[in-house]
Design an enzyme around this catalytic site. Structure first.
Site, mmCIF file in Angstrom:
data_model
loop_
_atom_site.group_PDB
_atom_site.id
_atom_site.type_symbol
_atom_site.label_atom_id
_atom_site.label_comp_id
_atom_site.label_asym_id
_atom_site.label_seq_id
_atom_site.Cartn_x
_atom_site.Cartn_y
_atom_site.Cartn_z
ATOM 1 N N SER A 104 24.615 59.125 58.591
ATOM 2 C CA SER A 104 23.703 59.180 59.735
ATOM 3 C C SER A 104 22.497 58.278 59.492
ATOM 4 C CB SER A 104 23.293 60.641 60.006
ATOM 5 O OG SER A 104 22.708 60.768 61.278
ATOM 6 N N GLU A 196 30.432 55.172 63.594
ATOM 7 C CA GLU A 196 30.471 56.432 64.340
ATOM 8 C C GLU A 196 29.094 56.642 64.949
ATOM 9 O OE1 GLU A 196 28.744 59.635 63.473
ATOM 10 O OE2 GLU A 196 27.526 58.374 62.158
ATOM 11 N N HIS A 262 30.051 63.059 62.701
ATOM 12 C CA HIS A 262 29.047 64.097 62.514
ATOM 13 C C HIS A 262 29.680 65.492 62.548
ATOM 14 C CE1 HIS A 262 25.809 61.166 62.901
ATOM 15 N NE2 HIS A 262 24.922 62.126 62.765
#
Length: 285
Positions: A104, A196, A262
Protein backbone atom coordinates in the site's frame (compact mmCIF):
# COMPACT_ATOMS: atom_id res chain seq x y z
CA UNK A 1 17.03 -15.75 5.37
CA UNK A 2 14.97 -15.37 8.56
CA UNK A 3 15.53 -18.07 11.17
CA UNK A 4 13.54 -19.00 14.26
CA UNK A 5 14.87 -16.90 17.14
CA UNK A 6 15.74 -13.96 14.90
CA UNK A 7 14.40 -10.49 15.63
CA UNK A 8 11.75 -8.81 13.51
CA UNK A 9 11.53 -5.04 13.73
CA UNK A 10 8.01 -3.63 13.33
CA UNK A 11 8.02 0.03 12.34
CA UNK A 12 5.39 2.71 11.68
CA UNK A 13 6.30 4.91 8.72
CA UNK A 14 2.87 5.83 7.37
CA UNK A 15 -0.44 6.12 9.24
CA UNK A 16 -0.93 5.98 13.00
CA UNK A 17 -1.27 2.53 14.55
CA UNK A 18 -3.75 0.82 16.82
CA UNK A 19 -2.07 -0.30 20.06
CA UNK A 20 -3.99 -3.57 20.33
CA UNK A 21 -3.22 -4.55 16.74
CA UNK A 22 0.48 -3.84 17.17
CA UNK A 23 0.62 -5.93 20.33
CA UNK A 24 -1.36 -8.74 18.69
CA UNK A 25 1.08 -8.76 15.82
CA UNK A 26 3.99 -8.94 18.24
CA UNK A 27 2.32 -11.90 19.96
CA UNK A 28 1.77 -13.65 16.64
CA UNK A 29 5.44 -13.55 15.66
CA UNK A 30 6.59 -14.42 19.17
CA UNK A 31 4.30 -17.47 19.09
CA UNK A 32 6.25 -18.63 16.03
CA UNK A 33 9.54 -18.32 17.88
CA UNK A 34 10.74 -14.89 16.74
CA UNK A 35 11.73 -11.93 18.85
CA UNK A 36 10.09 -8.58 18.09
CA UNK A 37 11.15 -4.97 18.49
CA UNK A 38 8.59 -2.20 18.01
CA UNK A 39 9.72 1.20 16.76
CA UNK A 40 9.74 3.92 19.39
CA UNK A 41 7.19 5.97 17.45
CA UNK A 42 4.75 3.14 16.73
CA UNK A 43 2.03 4.54 18.99
CA UNK A 44 2.65 8.20 18.14
CA UNK A 45 -0.10 10.15 16.41
CA UNK A 46 0.17 13.39 14.47
CA UNK A 47 -3.12 13.98 12.66
CA UNK A 48 -3.27 10.92 10.34
CA UNK A 49 0.45 10.14 10.68
CA UNK A 50 2.48 7.88 12.96
CA UNK A 51 4.20 10.81 14.64
CA UNK A 52 6.53 13.30 13.00
CA UNK A 53 8.81 12.64 10.06
CA UNK A 54 12.02 13.18 12.02
CA UNK A 55 11.15 10.43 14.50
CA UNK A 56 10.07 8.01 11.76
CA UNK A 57 13.30 8.60 9.87
CA UNK A 58 15.41 8.17 13.02
CA UNK A 59 13.69 4.86 13.80
CA UNK A 60 14.17 3.59 10.25
CA UNK A 61 17.89 4.35 10.39
CA UNK A 62 18.14 2.82 13.86
CA UNK A 63 16.49 -0.39 12.66
CA UNK A 64 18.97 -0.72 9.81
CA UNK A 65 21.90 -0.13 12.16
CA UNK A 66 20.58 -2.65 14.69
CA UNK A 67 22.42 -5.91 14.02
CA UNK A 68 19.85 -7.92 15.99
CA UNK A 69 17.02 -6.97 13.63
CA UNK A 70 17.04 -9.35 10.65
CA UNK A 71 13.84 -8.16 8.95
CA UNK A 72 11.92 -4.87 8.98
CA UNK A 73 8.14 -5.13 8.70
CA UNK A 74 5.97 -2.06 8.33
CA UNK A 75 3.05 -1.76 10.71
CA UNK A 76 0.47 -0.42 8.25
CA UNK A 77 -0.14 1.79 5.24
CA UNK A 78 -2.37 4.84 5.09
CA UNK A 79 -0.25 7.82 4.16
CA UNK A 80 3.12 9.27 5.07
CA UNK A 81 5.92 7.19 3.54
CA UNK A 82 6.53 9.54 0.63
CA UNK A 83 7.25 12.36 3.10
CA UNK A 84 10.62 10.81 4.01
CA UNK A 85 11.91 9.29 0.75
CA UNK A 86 14.31 12.17 0.05
CA UNK A 87 15.72 12.17 3.59
CA UNK A 88 16.64 8.49 3.89
CA UNK A 89 20.32 7.53 4.20
CA UNK A 90 20.36 5.00 1.36
CA UNK A 91 24.08 4.36 1.82
CA UNK A 92 23.30 3.17 5.35
CA UNK A 93 20.70 0.76 3.96
CA UNK A 94 23.11 -0.46 1.27
CA UNK A 95 25.74 -1.16 3.92
CA UNK A 96 23.25 -3.00 6.18
CA UNK A 97 20.93 -4.89 3.80
CA UNK A 98 17.98 -6.74 5.26
CA UNK A 99 14.44 -7.56 4.07
CA UNK A 100 12.14 -4.53 4.17
CA UNK A 101 8.46 -5.45 3.88
CA UNK A 102 5.04 -3.86 3.42
CA UNK A 103 2.51 -2.76 0.81
CA UNK A 104 0.00 0.00 0.00
CA UNK A 105 1.52 3.37 1.00
CA UNK A 106 4.78 1.58 1.83
CA UNK A 107 5.20 0.99 -1.93
CA UNK A 108 6.98 4.36 -2.06
CA UNK A 109 9.72 3.04 0.23
CA UNK A 110 9.91 -0.39 -1.43
CA UNK A 111 10.59 1.19 -4.82
CA UNK A 112 12.94 3.94 -3.65
CA UNK A 113 15.04 1.60 -1.51
CA UNK A 114 15.41 -0.79 -4.44
CA UNK A 115 16.20 2.03 -6.87
CA UNK A 116 18.81 3.67 -4.65
CA UNK A 117 20.47 0.55 -3.23
CA UNK A 118 19.68 -2.45 -5.42
CA UNK A 119 18.56 -4.31 -2.28
CA UNK A 120 15.48 -6.49 -2.86
CA UNK A 121 12.39 -5.34 -0.95
CA UNK A 122 9.14 -7.21 -0.37
CA UNK A 123 5.59 -6.25 -1.32
CA UNK A 124 4.04 -8.15 1.55
CA UNK A 125 1.44 -8.31 4.31
CA UNK A 126 1.94 -5.89 7.20
CA UNK A 127 1.95 -6.22 10.96
CA UNK A 128 -1.21 -4.40 12.00
CA UNK A 129 -3.31 -5.14 8.93
CA UNK A 130 -2.48 -8.80 8.26
CA UNK A 131 -0.74 -10.38 11.26
CA UNK A 132 -2.77 -8.86 14.08
CA UNK A 133 -6.02 -10.80 13.94
CA UNK A 134 -7.09 -14.30 13.09
CA UNK A 135 -4.13 -15.95 11.40
CA UNK A 136 -4.42 -16.08 7.62
CA UNK A 137 -2.41 -19.20 6.82
CA UNK A 138 -2.30 -18.47 3.07
CA UNK A 139 -0.76 -14.99 3.45
CA UNK A 140 1.55 -16.12 6.24
CA UNK A 141 2.89 -19.05 4.24
CA UNK A 142 3.32 -16.89 1.14
CA UNK A 143 5.22 -14.33 3.22
CA UNK A 144 7.67 -16.79 4.75
CA UNK A 145 8.14 -18.61 1.44
CA UNK A 146 9.08 -15.37 -0.34
CA UNK A 147 11.51 -14.06 2.25
CA UNK A 148 13.21 -17.46 2.41
CA UNK A 149 13.83 -17.30 -1.34
CA UNK A 150 11.71 -20.29 -2.33
CA UNK A 151 10.61 -20.89 -5.91
CA UNK A 152 7.17 -19.30 -6.28
CA UNK A 153 4.48 -19.75 -8.91
CA UNK A 154 1.44 -17.46 -8.80
CA UNK A 155 -1.65 -18.07 -10.90
CA UNK A 156 -3.79 -15.35 -12.45
CA UNK A 157 -7.21 -16.01 -13.92
CA UNK A 158 -7.87 -13.25 -16.48
CA UNK A 159 -5.99 -13.01 -19.77
CA UNK A 160 -6.10 -9.59 -21.41
CA UNK A 161 -3.27 -10.33 -23.84
CA UNK A 162 -1.36 -13.58 -24.09
CA UNK A 163 2.38 -13.75 -24.22
CA UNK A 164 5.50 -14.19 -22.14
CA UNK A 165 7.87 -11.71 -20.52
CA UNK A 166 11.06 -11.78 -18.48
CA UNK A 167 12.42 -9.18 -16.09
CA UNK A 168 12.60 -8.17 -12.49
CA UNK A 169 9.41 -7.76 -10.48
CA UNK A 170 8.57 -4.11 -9.91
CA UNK A 171 5.44 -2.25 -8.87
CA UNK A 172 2.93 -2.13 -6.04
CA UNK A 173 0.01 0.08 -5.10
CA UNK A 174 -0.77 2.02 -8.27
CA UNK A 175 -1.65 5.37 -6.71
CA UNK A 176 1.51 5.25 -4.58
CA UNK A 177 3.70 4.32 -7.56
CA UNK A 178 2.30 7.34 -9.42
CA UNK A 179 2.95 9.59 -6.41
CA UNK A 180 6.68 9.04 -7.07
CA UNK A 181 6.47 10.71 -10.49
CA UNK A 182 9.10 13.46 -10.46
CA UNK A 183 11.55 11.22 -8.59
CA UNK A 184 14.20 9.03 -10.19
CA UNK A 185 12.34 5.83 -9.32
CA UNK A 186 11.99 3.61 -12.41
CA UNK A 187 14.61 0.84 -12.76
CA UNK A 188 16.86 0.86 -15.80
CA UNK A 189 16.37 -2.80 -16.58
CA UNK A 190 13.56 -4.91 -18.00
CA UNK A 191 10.73 -5.39 -15.53
CA UNK A 192 7.32 -7.00 -15.09
CA UNK A 193 5.05 -4.35 -13.64
CA UNK A 194 2.52 -5.45 -11.02
CA UNK A 195 -0.21 -3.26 -9.58
CA UNK A 196 -3.27 -3.16 -7.34
CA UNK A 197 -5.40 -0.48 -5.71
CA UNK A 198 -8.42 0.26 -3.55
CA UNK A 199 -11.35 2.70 -3.74
CA UNK A 200 -10.31 4.24 -7.05
CA UNK A 201 -12.81 4.97 -9.87
CA UNK A 202 -11.98 3.64 -13.31
CA UNK A 203 -11.14 7.03 -14.78
CA UNK A 204 -8.46 7.52 -12.11
CA UNK A 205 -7.02 4.06 -12.74
CA UNK A 206 -6.90 4.97 -16.43
CA UNK A 207 -5.23 8.29 -15.61
CA UNK A 208 -2.63 6.75 -13.31
CA UNK A 209 -1.63 4.11 -15.82
CA UNK A 210 -1.45 6.82 -18.46
CA UNK A 211 0.91 8.84 -16.25
CA UNK A 212 3.29 5.90 -16.23
CA UNK A 213 2.81 5.10 -19.91
CA UNK A 214 3.76 8.71 -20.73
CA UNK A 215 7.20 8.16 -19.14
CA UNK A 216 9.66 6.96 -21.83
CA UNK A 217 11.68 4.94 -19.32
CA UNK A 218 8.57 3.05 -18.20
CA UNK A 219 7.68 2.13 -21.78
CA UNK A 220 11.28 1.17 -22.57
CA UNK A 221 11.68 -1.32 -19.74
CA UNK A 222 8.15 -2.62 -19.04
CA UNK A 223 7.87 -6.06 -20.67
CA UNK A 224 4.63 -7.34 -19.13
CA UNK A 225 1.95 -6.47 -16.59
CA UNK A 226 0.51 -8.60 -13.75
CA UNK A 227 -2.65 -7.11 -12.26
CA UNK A 228 -4.01 -7.77 -8.81
CA UNK A 229 -7.29 -6.58 -7.29
CA UNK A 230 -8.70 -3.12 -7.87
CA UNK A 231 -11.21 -3.32 -5.07
CA UNK A 232 -14.33 -1.19 -4.68
CA UNK A 233 -14.02 0.54 -8.02
CA UNK A 234 -17.09 2.19 -9.52
CA UNK A 235 -17.63 0.10 -12.66
CA UNK A 236 -16.08 -3.33 -13.07
CA UNK A 237 -17.12 -3.62 -16.73
CA UNK A 238 -15.35 -0.37 -17.60
CA UNK A 239 -12.27 -1.56 -15.74
CA UNK A 240 -12.14 -4.80 -17.71
CA UNK A 241 -12.59 -2.87 -20.96
CA UNK A 242 -9.81 -0.47 -20.03
CA UNK A 243 -7.31 -3.23 -19.19
CA UNK A 244 -8.07 -4.95 -22.50
CA UNK A 245 -7.57 -1.68 -24.41
CA UNK A 246 -4.35 -0.98 -22.52
CA UNK A 247 -2.90 -4.39 -23.33
CA UNK A 248 -3.59 -3.88 -27.06
CA UNK A 249 -2.20 -0.34 -27.00
CA UNK A 250 1.01 -1.39 -25.25
CA UNK A 251 1.28 -4.68 -27.15
CA UNK A 252 2.46 -6.43 -23.99
CA UNK A 253 1.33 -9.59 -22.21
CA UNK A 254 -1.17 -8.53 -19.53
CA UNK A 255 -2.79 -10.88 -17.04
CA UNK A 256 -5.09 -10.18 -14.09
CA UNK A 257 -6.53 -11.95 -11.10
CA UNK A 258 -3.36 -12.37 -9.05
CA UNK A 259 -3.65 -12.23 -5.25
CA UNK A 260 -1.96 -8.82 -5.17
CA UNK A 261 -4.50 -7.06 -3.05
CA UNK A 262 -5.77 -5.21 -0.01
CA UNK A 263 -7.96 -8.26 0.68
CA UNK A 264 -7.02 -10.81 3.34
CA UNK A 265 -5.37 -13.42 1.10
CA UNK A 266 -2.30 -11.97 -0.57
CA UNK A 267 0.96 -13.14 -2.08
CA UNK A 268 4.35 -11.64 -1.24
CA UNK A 269 6.42 -10.40 -4.17
CA UNK A 270 10.17 -9.63 -4.03
CA UNK A 271 10.80 -6.34 -5.81
CA UNK A 272 13.98 -6.59 -7.87
CA UNK A 273 14.03 -10.37 -8.18
CA UNK A 274 13.95 -12.01 -11.61
CA UNK A 275 10.63 -13.44 -12.77
CA UNK A 276 8.82 -14.76 -15.82
CA UNK A 277 5.27 -13.97 -16.83
CA UNK A 278 3.96 -16.84 -18.93
CA UNK A 279 0.39 -16.07 -19.98
CA UNK A 280 -1.53 -16.29 -16.69
CA UNK A 281 1.34 -17.56 -14.53
CA UNK A 282 3.96 -15.55 -12.66
CA UNK A 283 7.10 -17.57 -11.89
CA UNK A 284 9.70 -16.32 -9.40
CA UNK A 285 12.84 -18.40 -8.95
Amino acid sequence: MLNIGDTIGIIALSGDCDIEKAENSRSFFESLGYSVKLSKNIFDKNRYLAGNDEDKLAELHKFYKDGEIKLILCARGGYGAIRIVNQIDYELIKANPKPFCGFSDVTALLLMIYKKTGVITYHSPMACTDFAGENNSYSSQAFFDAISGKHIECQGDIMYKEGSAEGILWGGNLSTVVSLCGQDFIPEKDFIFFAEDLNEPVYKIDKMFQQLINIPQFIKYCKGIALGDFLDTDNQLWLEEYFKEMSVKLDLPVCGGFKITHAAEKITLPIGKSANLENNKLIIS
